[in-house]
Design an enzyme around this catalytic site. Structure first.
Site, PDB file in Angstrom:
ATOM      1  CE1 TYR A  96      -0.150  17.874  38.747  1.00  0.00           C
ATOM      2  CE2 TYR A  96      -1.358  16.725  37.067  1.00  0.00           C
ATOM      3  CZ  TYR A  96      -0.617  17.696  37.258  1.00  0.00           C
ATOM      4  OH  TYR A  96      -0.340  18.966  36.664  1.00  0.00           O
ATOM      5  CD  GLN A 136       6.560  21.161  37.016  1.00  0.00           C
ATOM      6  OE1 GLN A 136       6.677  20.305  36.045  1.00  0.00           O
ATOM      7  NE2 GLN A 136       5.992  22.278  36.766  1.00  0.00           N
ATOM      8  CG  ASN A 184       0.333  16.711  30.105  1.00  0.00           C
ATOM      9  OD1 ASN A 184       1.036  16.012  31.063  1.00  0.00           O
ATOM     10  ND2 ASN A 184       0.449  18.209  30.156  1.00  0.00           N
ATOM     11  CB  SER A 203     -10.833  11.041  28.589  1.00  0.00           C
ATOM     12  OG  SER A 203     -11.977  10.623  29.506  1.00  0.00           O
ATOM     13  CD  GLN A 257     -14.861  10.908  27.573  1.00  0.00           C
ATOM     14  OE1 GLN A 257     -15.687  10.721  28.495  1.00  0.00           O
ATOM     15  NE2 GLN A 257     -13.634  11.422  28.006  1.00  0.00           N
ATOM     16  CG  HIS A 284     -12.389  14.870  28.676  1.00  0.00           C
ATOM     17  ND1 HIS A 284     -12.183  15.620  30.007  1.00  0.00           N
ATOM     18  CD2 HIS A 284     -13.544  14.188  28.964  1.00  0.00           C
ATOM     19  CE1 HIS A 284     -13.050  15.111  30.912  1.00  0.00           C
ATOM     20  NE2 HIS A 284     -13.910  14.507  30.487  1.00  0.00           N
ATOM     21  CD  GLU A 304     -11.840   7.556  31.118  1.00  0.00           C
ATOM     22  OE1 GLU A 304     -11.536   8.048  32.236  1.00  0.00           O
ATOM     23  OE2 GLU A 304     -11.956   7.731  29.956  1.00  0.00           O
ATOM     24  CG  HIS A 305     -16.438   7.273  30.803  1.00  0.00           C
ATOM     25  ND1 HIS A 305     -15.091   8.054  30.144  1.00  0.00           N
ATOM     26  CD2 HIS A 305     -16.467   7.652  32.210  1.00  0.00           C
ATOM     27  CE1 HIS A 305     -14.564   8.700  31.248  1.00  0.00           C
ATOM     28  NE2 HIS A 305     -15.287   8.473  32.293  1.00  0.00           N
ATOM     29  CG  ASP A 338     -17.338  12.925  33.915  1.00  0.00           C
ATOM     30  OD1 ASP A 338     -17.013  11.725  33.996  1.00  0.00           O
ATOM     31  OD2 ASP A 338     -17.440  13.204  32.745  1.00  0.00           O
ATOM     32  CD  GLU A 366       8.558 -25.259  46.578  1.00  0.00           C
ATOM     33  OE1 GLU A 366       7.552 -25.008  45.988  1.00  0.00           O
ATOM     34  OE2 GLU A 366       9.259 -24.572  47.625  1.00  0.00           O
ATOM     35  CG  HIS A 414      11.567 -22.296  53.618  1.00  0.00           C
ATOM     36  ND1 HIS A 414      12.677 -21.907  52.985  1.00  0.00           N
ATOM     37  CD2 HIS A 414      10.580 -21.511  53.418  1.00  0.00           C
ATOM     38  CE1 HIS A 414      12.214 -20.657  52.572  1.00  0.00           C
ATOM     39  NE2 HIS A 414      11.029 -20.330  52.821  1.00  0.00           N
TER      40      HIS A 414
END
Length: 429
Positions: free
Chosen positions: A124, A186, A209, A233, A255, A258, A322-323, A356, A410, A415
């Site tokens: 995506y 979608q 998003n 982010s 950053q 974003h 994240e960074h 990036d 067990e 088994h």
């Protein structure tokens, strides 16, 4: 920006909190859209494209004619930049190839792993406030290296029904199989369930998003794997008196632009340096095309003064960014103390923008504190490790009795019997 001076450890939890949003209504909306996509396929995807992206599509697939048009629209300089980035991303991810070894765990018992590519993956690529053609390279390049047979890409079109040409060119450079005009929930639903046009995939990758993230998490419960949970982010910069205030301010702003829900944090050993960074942010912010968005993000951001480098690293590890940019003079020493981070940038010249786009590392990373337990996308993200084992008669003699005893204790008699029959056959022979 919020300033904290020598915060006590009991205040760290509050400092490292991300903004909380009420997503109950959002999740219900996402659930309804996904159900519609599952039931009505292409017709539902086209309906939501008209509703959300304001475009009436006859076909969801990007045609070869559109691909050729895009090739003509992307200039040579950008194409060369895409090719350079793709080359570096390829080099770095190719180096991650798994080497299998056969291990004899006991006499006559041999075990090994084989790395097998996921056959169908979905990518995506957002196309809203910024067309992220760099993400095409980050996601499709390792998928191609891994050997995924079908690499399906979904991205929202503009109001003329066209996909950003740089996204299409990047997709061709990286080896994407099929491209479709679908955005938001979608697109996630179409790749999770499959429609008349868009194939069902086995794992979905890519940022988006809040609606996209909610959709990925919902479909991951029953229908398809996803790369990782994620949120807005974020970046954390650790700096001292030797750092450059203009560089650090630029990193924080890169950053912040974003989106309004992005978060930036500066951890500094010097109050004077924090003041210099604030001044630089004001100067640089005024010149940014996306200054309103960046300014809104800065409202949730934090400048933190700590007493020493050890405390800086402890606070960073508690935040799990994240960074993480370590812009101090002793960045190599501090890098050894990194425990929780998505991707780390060392020294004054290693800006986050390098990772990036073109250094070679992947920019699809865990956010919202998920770096405590998750890593970013890499070659392994597109593979599964299948285990194999082979036992001969000696192997049965070596481990058979232990297996039988453990199964009996067990209370799993079937088994135990599976091994007992084999042991009996070997004893008889």
């Amino acid at each position: 920006m919020n300033i904290y001076r020598y915060p006590k450890k009991e205040e760290w939890k509050e400092i490292t909190e991300r903004p909380h949003l009420d997503v109950s209504q959002l999740n219900k909306t996402v659930e309804n859209v996904l159900a519609d996509i599952k039931a009505n396929g292409d017709a539902a995807v086209k309906h939501y494209e008209q509703l959300f992206d304001h475009v009436n599509l006859e076909s969801l697939a990007v045609s070869e004619v559109e691909m050729q048009e895009a090739e003509k629209m992307v200039g040579d300089e950008l194409r060369h930049a895409l090719e350079l980035a793709h080359d570096n991303i390829s080099k770095f991810h190719s180096s991650q190839a798994f080497e299998s070894r056969r291990i004899e765990t006991s006499k006559g018992v041999v075990c090994w792993q084989k790395s097998i590519a996921i056959e169908k993956v979905g990518l995506y690529i957002p196309g809203g406030t910024a067309p992220l053609f760099s993400t095409v390279l980050m996601l499709a390049t390792p998928a191609k290296i891994a050997g995924c047979k079908d690499i399906v890409l979904c991205t929202p079109p503009d109001r003329q029904g066209k996909v950003n040409p740089a996204i299409l060119v990047a997709a061709r450079i990286a080896g994407v199989s099929q491209i479709f005009k679908a955005g938001g929930v979608q697109a996630i639903g179409a790749m999770a369930y499959g429609t008349e046009s868009i194939p069902k995939v086995y794992k979905i990758f890519g940022p988006g998003n809040q609606y996209v993230m909610a959709a990925k998490q919902q479909v991951s419960l029953h229908d398809v794997a996803i790369d990782m949970p994620a949120g807005p982010s974020e970046v954390c910069v650790i700096a001292d008196d030797t750092s450059r205030a203009d560089f650090v301010a630029a990193d924080l702003l890169s950053q912040a632009e974003h989106g309004i829900d992005s978060q930036v944090i500066l951890i500094s050993l010097s109050e004077q340096f924090i003041k210099l960074v604030q001044d630089e942010i004001e100067k640089q912010l005024a010149l940014l095309p996306r200054k309103e968005m960046a300014a809104k993000a800065l409202e949730n951001s934090k400048l933190i003064l700590v007493k020493d480098a050890d405390e800086a690293m402890a606070l960073s590890n508690a935040y799990a960014p994240e960074h993480l940019i370590i812009a101090t003079e002793n960045y190599n020493e501090l890098s050894e103390k990194v425990i929780n981070a998505g991707s780390v940038f060392l020294g004054k010249y290693a800006c986050e923008s390098a990772g990036d786009y073109a250094s070679g590392t992947n920019h699809t990373l865990p956010t919202h504190g998920y770096a405590l337990a998750y890593n970013g996308v890499n070659l392994d993200s597109y593979n599964r490790k299948v285990t194999f084992q082979h036992l001969n008669e000696e192997g049965i003699r070596t481990i058979g009795k232990a297996v039988e005893l453990m199964a009996e204790n067990e209370q799993l008699e079937a088994h135990a019997n599976a091994m007992r029959l084999r042991r009996f056959l070997i004893v008889k022979s």
